[in-house]
Design an enzyme around this catalytic site. Sequence first.
Site, PDB file in Angstrom:
ATOM      1  N   GLY A 199       0.738  -1.430  -0.043  1.00  0.00           N
ATOM      2  CA  GLY A 199      -0.069   0.144  -0.182  1.00  0.00           C
ATOM      3  C   GLY A 199       0.711   1.501   0.020  1.00  0.00           C
ATOM      4  N   ASN A 200       2.019   1.415   0.572  1.00  0.00           N
ATOM      5  CA  ASN A 200       2.790   2.062   0.782  1.00  0.00           C
ATOM      6  C   ASN A 200       3.431   2.748  -0.364  1.00  0.00           C
ATOM      7  OD1 ASN A 200       4.546  -0.072   0.857  1.00  0.00           O
ATOM      8  ND2 ASN A 200       6.115   2.449   2.056  1.00  0.00           N
ATOM      9  N   LYS A 214      -9.467  -9.200   6.268  1.00  0.00           N
ATOM     10  CA  LYS A 214      -9.007  -8.227   5.569  1.00  0.00           C
ATOM     11  C   LYS A 214      -8.810  -6.626   6.202  1.00  0.00           C
ATOM     12  CE  LYS A 214      -6.643  -7.105   1.826  1.00  0.00           C
ATOM     13  NZ  LYS A 214      -5.195  -7.129   2.418  1.00  0.00           N
ATOM     14  N   LYS A 254      -3.752  -9.416  -1.381  1.00  0.00           N
ATOM     15  CA  LYS A 254      -3.155  -9.402  -2.769  1.00  0.00           C
ATOM     16  C   LYS A 254      -1.458 -10.064  -2.466  1.00  0.00           C
ATOM     17  CE  LYS A 254       1.158  -6.145  -1.900  1.00  0.00           C
ATOM     18  NZ  LYS A 254       0.687  -5.882  -0.370  1.00  0.00           N
ATOM     19  N   LYS A 291       1.406 -12.187   4.653  1.00  0.00           N
ATOM     20  CA  LYS A 291       3.382 -12.078   3.225  1.00  0.00           C
ATOM     21  C   LYS A 291       3.770 -13.558   3.662  1.00  0.00           C
ATOM     22  CE  LYS A 291       3.099  -7.231   4.007  1.00  0.00           C
ATOM     23  NZ  LYS A 291       2.357  -6.562   3.188  1.00  0.00           N
TER      24      LYS A 291
HETATM   25  P1  ADP Z   1       0.848  -3.845   3.217  1.00  0.00           P
HETATM   26  O1  ADP Z   1       0.270  -2.412   2.327  1.00  0.00           O
HETATM   27  O2  ADP Z   1       2.437  -3.996   2.617  1.00  0.00           O
HETATM   28  O3  ADP Z   1       0.674  -4.942   2.454  1.00  0.00           O
HETATM   29  P2  ADP Z   1       0.801  -4.226   5.735  1.00  0.00           P
HETATM   30  O4  ADP Z   1      -0.224  -2.389   6.245  1.00  0.00           O
HETATM   31  O5  ADP Z   1      -0.908  -5.251   5.090  1.00  0.00           O
HETATM   32  O6  ADP Z   1       1.090  -4.025   4.085  1.00  0.00           O
HETATM   33  O7  ADP Z   1       1.685  -4.812   6.129  1.00  0.00           O
HETATM   34  C1  ADP Z   1       3.196  -4.049   6.744  1.00  0.00           C
HETATM   35  C2  ADP Z   1       2.557  -4.144   8.606  1.00  0.00           C
HETATM   36  O8  ADP Z   1       2.518  -4.815   9.047  1.00  0.00           O
HETATM   37  C3  ADP Z   1       3.924  -3.162   8.086  1.00  0.00           C
HETATM   38  O9  ADP Z   1       3.599  -1.863   8.364  1.00  0.00           O
HETATM   39  C4  ADP Z   1       3.911  -3.549  10.533  1.00  0.00           C
HETATM   40  O10 ADP Z   1       3.000  -2.208  10.951  1.00  0.00           O
HETATM   41  C5  ADP Z   1       2.634  -4.900  10.421  1.00  0.00           C
HETATM   42  N1  ADP Z   1       3.414  -5.695  10.884  1.00  0.00           N
HETATM   43  C6  ADP Z   1       2.726  -6.862  11.301  1.00  0.00           C
HETATM   44  N2  ADP Z   1       3.331  -7.540  12.518  1.00  0.00           N
HETATM   45  C7  ADP Z   1       5.443  -8.096  11.886  1.00  0.00           C
HETATM   46  C8  ADP Z   1       5.874  -8.107  12.338  1.00  0.00           C
HETATM   47  N3  ADP Z   1       5.763  -9.464  12.824  1.00  0.00           N
HETATM   48  N4  ADP Z   1       7.052  -8.070  11.687  1.00  0.00           N
HETATM   49  C9  ADP Z   1       7.385  -6.517  10.671  1.00  0.00           C
HETATM   50  N5  ADP Z   1       6.135  -5.704  10.531  1.00  0.00           N
HETATM   51  C10 ADP Z   1       4.992  -6.363  11.730  1.00  0.00           C
HETATM   52 MG    MG Z   2      -1.463  -5.624   3.502  1.00  0.00          MG
END
Ligand code: ADP
Ligand code: MG
Length: 320
Positions: free
Chosen positions: A10-11, A128, A211, A273
Amino acid sequence: MSNILIALGGNAILQPGQKGTYEEQLQNISISCGKLVKLYMSGYRMAITHGNGPQVGNLLIQNQRANDILPMQPLYSCVAQTQGQIGFMIQSVLENQFRLKGLEVHAPVILTRVLVDAVDPAFSKSTKPIGPFFDEEYAKEKITQGETWMQDSNRGWRKVVPSPRPVKILELDIIRQTLDQNGITIAVGGGGIPVISKGEQVVGVEAVIDKDLAGSLLARELEVDAFVILTDVAHAKINYGQPNEVDLTHITIEEAESYLAAGQFGVGSMAPKVQAAVEFVRYTGKRAIITSLEGIEAAIKGEIGTIITNSPRYDVTPKS
Ligand code: ADP
Ligand code: MG
């Protein structure tokens, strides 16, 4: 020449704290595409997929707010709209950046439907997160109106929707062809438009597919050499957010699974992920990388990021 699948988080499209104007999104995408153009120039060919969580949630709010004058559209239709919108932005920016380098590279966007199971248990449990972050008070009010909301990795409250597993990418053949022909294809955006089969028919269903899980399926089907998940953190971590937090640099699929089982990764954020990475590595024996957009070049050389492989002996030292 190496084929890779890149899943843009997303970022890459919208940074935290930004409002989400078209110009802001275009500027973020320009930075992201700059990295991808560099990779292309150094010999990588790539399938690109992207999230749509913030955008599809925003579109839903636009639909809800205007409901007294214009009928609301189904969630899967909003997924289709944002897939087209974001795909168009990435396509235009990429092609323009190539043109500035004197190259005529086409970056086709394939409007992609992804089949899910109509009886997937996810339909009875929303996980989600979509749309912007809100405070607890707002979330609690929406919950009383029948919506499902949850706290997203301590960053605030978000609306959550069902997220069934991707089963089949209906446009796979055309995606493969466009990748072969152009060296770039943009597909399965926002996890793909969720559809189910109903007899002989294929129809949309109210959900947003993750995704990363859909990207993993595409990566397996295309048999790419590496599956690269770009997000806003350079590493997946254990004890995330605690004083004893540790960056994971190289883990095997077994280690990843034991951390998943121990609940080390955020539901709906990092957990899918890691799960997506594990599924790709188990099926192909190749590597998956979870890292930030900034680190992509170093991560592909094995210098940073969380690398997931099926062997502890995997050589992650940088190649010169
Ligand atoms: P994207 O849009 O890239 O899919 P998400 O917000 O869905 O991003 O996922 C990334 C986020 O996951 C990070 O910003 C962090 O806040 C969160 N996160 C949760 N658990 C963890 C973890 N164990 N290690 C790293 N990040 C984590
Ligand atoms: Mg995500």
